[in-house]
Design an enzyme around this catalytic site. Structure first.
Site, PDB file in Angstrom:
ATOM      1  N   GLU A   1       1.226  39.226  -7.653  1.00  0.00           N
ATOM      2  CA  GLU A   1       1.518  37.802  -7.877  1.00  0.00           C
ATOM      3  C   GLU A   1       0.833  36.999  -6.785  1.00  0.00           C
ATOM      4  O   GLU A   1       1.010  37.322  -5.609  1.00  0.00           O
ATOM      5  CB  GLU A   1       3.033  37.559  -7.854  1.00  0.00           C
ATOM      6  CG  GLU A   1       3.720  38.185  -9.052  1.00  0.00           C
ATOM      7  CD  GLU A   1       5.221  37.931  -9.106  1.00  0.00           C
ATOM      8  OE1 GLU A   1       5.729  37.158  -8.262  1.00  0.00           O
ATOM      9  OE2 GLU A   1       5.882  38.487  -9.986  1.00  0.00           O
TER      10      GLU A   1
ATOM     11  N   HIS B   1       6.402  33.401 -12.244  1.00  0.00           N
ATOM     12  CA  HIS B   1       7.631  33.719 -11.516  1.00  0.00           C
ATOM     13  C   HIS B   1       8.485  32.457 -11.276  1.00  0.00           C
ATOM     14  O   HIS B   1       8.720  32.058 -10.131  1.00  0.00           O
ATOM     15  CB  HIS B   1       7.296  34.404 -10.171  1.00  0.00           C
ATOM     16  CG  HIS B   1       8.433  35.218  -9.609  1.00  0.00           C
ATOM     17  ND1 HIS B   1       8.242  36.364  -8.889  1.00  0.00           N
ATOM     18  CD2 HIS B   1       9.772  35.027  -9.663  1.00  0.00           C
ATOM     19  CE1 HIS B   1       9.415  36.848  -8.513  1.00  0.00           C
ATOM     20  NE2 HIS B   1      10.370  36.062  -8.982  1.00  0.00           N
TER      21      HIS B   1
ATOM     22  N   ARG C   1      11.033  42.335 -11.941  1.00  0.00           N
ATOM     23  CA  ARG C   1       9.921  42.485 -11.007  1.00  0.00           C
ATOM     24  C   ARG C   1       8.747  43.146 -11.738  1.00  0.00           C
ATOM     25  O   ARG C   1       8.957  44.038 -12.568  1.00  0.00           O
ATOM     26  CB  ARG C   1      10.309  43.370  -9.820  1.00  0.00           C
ATOM     27  CG  ARG C   1      11.166  42.678  -8.766  1.00  0.00           C
ATOM     28  CD  ARG C   1      10.416  41.581  -8.004  1.00  0.00           C
ATOM     29  NE  ARG C   1      11.238  40.942  -6.994  1.00  0.00           N
ATOM     30  CZ  ARG C   1      11.979  39.852  -7.192  1.00  0.00           C
ATOM     31  NH1 ARG C   1      12.015  39.278  -8.402  1.00  0.00           N
ATOM     32  NH2 ARG C   1      12.678  39.322  -6.212  1.00  0.00           N
TER      33      ARG C   1
HETATM   34  O1  LIG Z   1      15.673  35.789  -6.475  1.00  0.00           O
HETATM   35  C1  LIG Z   1      14.757  36.521  -6.823  1.00  0.00           C
HETATM   36  O2  LIG Z   1      14.787  37.743  -6.642  1.00  0.00           O
HETATM   37  C2  LIG Z   1      13.564  35.956  -7.455  1.00  0.00           C
HETATM   38  O3  LIG Z   1      12.751  36.646  -7.957  1.00  0.00           O
HETATM   39  C3  LIG Z   1      13.393  34.498  -7.439  1.00  0.00           C
HETATM   40  O4  LIG Z   1      14.558  33.844  -7.655  1.00  0.00           O
END
Ligand SMILES: O=C(O)C(=O)CO
Length: 309
Positions: free
Chosen positions: A255, A274, A226
């Site tokens: 994002e 992402h 993240r």
């Molecule tokens: O699953 C998640 O947490 C993502 O960031 C996208 O797959």
């Protein structure tokens, strides 16, 4: 006359668009819902739970990450939570390796040079990068995905895997013969550093100047977890001053990252929008699991993948 275990919907409403549902719209639509299936663009917080009201029993997110869910608020209300671990691990690990190689071997810069006239005669130091062979790979937050990344990197002749986490995780670490080190040692020893932790209050901004300033000049920083774990101002400083060699980011804050963001001006920063879990197979598996979690939650049965609150 319904079959055992069937769930009958009075009202089933789907936001049938690839664009996120506008917040005001969502707040209206959730009123009275028993269950919500969401993706990571939806903040499931106190305001939303209040708007939903007391019927809400289950929130199922089509993601392994759960930083968009206010877990305290969910727990307080006795709402169960489903998520999608495991089914995306291979896909995310694969993309992480691709991003790592694209960054360390400067692939994006190279294709740009090739097609825009920068390709002259063969030159000894032109577009040189850093190789995985004989390297030390560090993993920040060792879980399913970190293990899967290490398994894929091992055939590249990595010398050593090291990791840090809140505590040693010997079962996972043994699978990849990774050594537990302190956060500082991880920074100091890693030639490649892959961030694989969840975003929590504890990990928010932990990749900051304190980390980058201890890293090797040749180090490559990779983040497919993240954006919130990274202090982007500090990363920009580290990359633009040559404190570290490069960064590959699949996740940013915010994002989408605005196109005028300074990180986009750096040749040694590869930014992806992402896409780590974006394969047809994986997205299908994630949506099926999210749907099954929702249904199990509505029936009051054990969910295939429930997040313990
Ligand atoms: O699953 C998640 O947490 C993502 O960031 C996208 O797959």
């Amino acid at each position: 006359g319904q079959s055992k275990g069937a769930v009958t919907f009075n009202v089933f409403e789907m936001w049938d668009s690839d664009e996120p549902v506008p917040r005001v719209e969502l707040l209206k639509k959730v009123k009275g819902c028993d269950g919500i299936l969401c993706v990571l663009t939806e903040k499931i917080d106190a305001q939303l739970l209040e708007a939903a009201g007391p019927n809400l029993k289950v929130v199922s997110t089509m993601s392994v990450g759960f930083d968009h869910l206010s877990l305290d608020e969910l727990k307080k209300r006795g709402i169960r939570v489903g998520y999608t671990p495991d089914v995306l691990t291979d896909c995310v690990a694969e993309l992480t390796v691709a991003l790592l190689l694209a960054t360390s071997r400067r692939l994006i810069e190279a294709t740009h040079e090739a097609k825009t006239g920068g390709w002259g005669t063969w030159r000894t130091l032109w577009l040189c990068g850093h190789e995985l062979a004989n390297s030390t790979v560090g993993i920040l937050g060792l879980g399913r995905i970190g293990v899967a990344i290490a398994e894929r990197l091992k055939p590249f002749k990595v010398k050593k895997f090291i990791y840090t986490d809140v505590a040693p995780r010997p079962e996972l670490a043994n699978m990849i013969e990774a050594e537990y080190v302190s956060f500082d040692e991880l920074a100091k020893q890693s030639d490649f550093l892959a961030v694989c932790c969840a975003l929590t209050p504890e990990t928010h901004g932990i990749c900051n100047w304190n980390l980058f300033s201890k890293m090797k000049k040749n180090a490559i920083f990779i983040n497919t977890s993240r954006g919130g774990v990274v202090n982007q101002e500090d990363l920009y400083e580290a990359l633009s001053t040559g404190l570290i060699a490069g960064a590959g980011l699949d996740v940013t804050t915010p994002e989408p990252l605005p196109t005028h963001h300074p990180l986009f001006t750096l040749k040694n920063c590869v930014i992806l929008p992402h896409i780590a879990s974006a394969s047809y197979t994986t997205r299908n598996a994630m949506s099926a699991l999210a749907a099954n979690n929702l249904l199990a939650g509505l029936r009051g049965e054990p969910m295939p993948k429930e997040l313990k609150l």
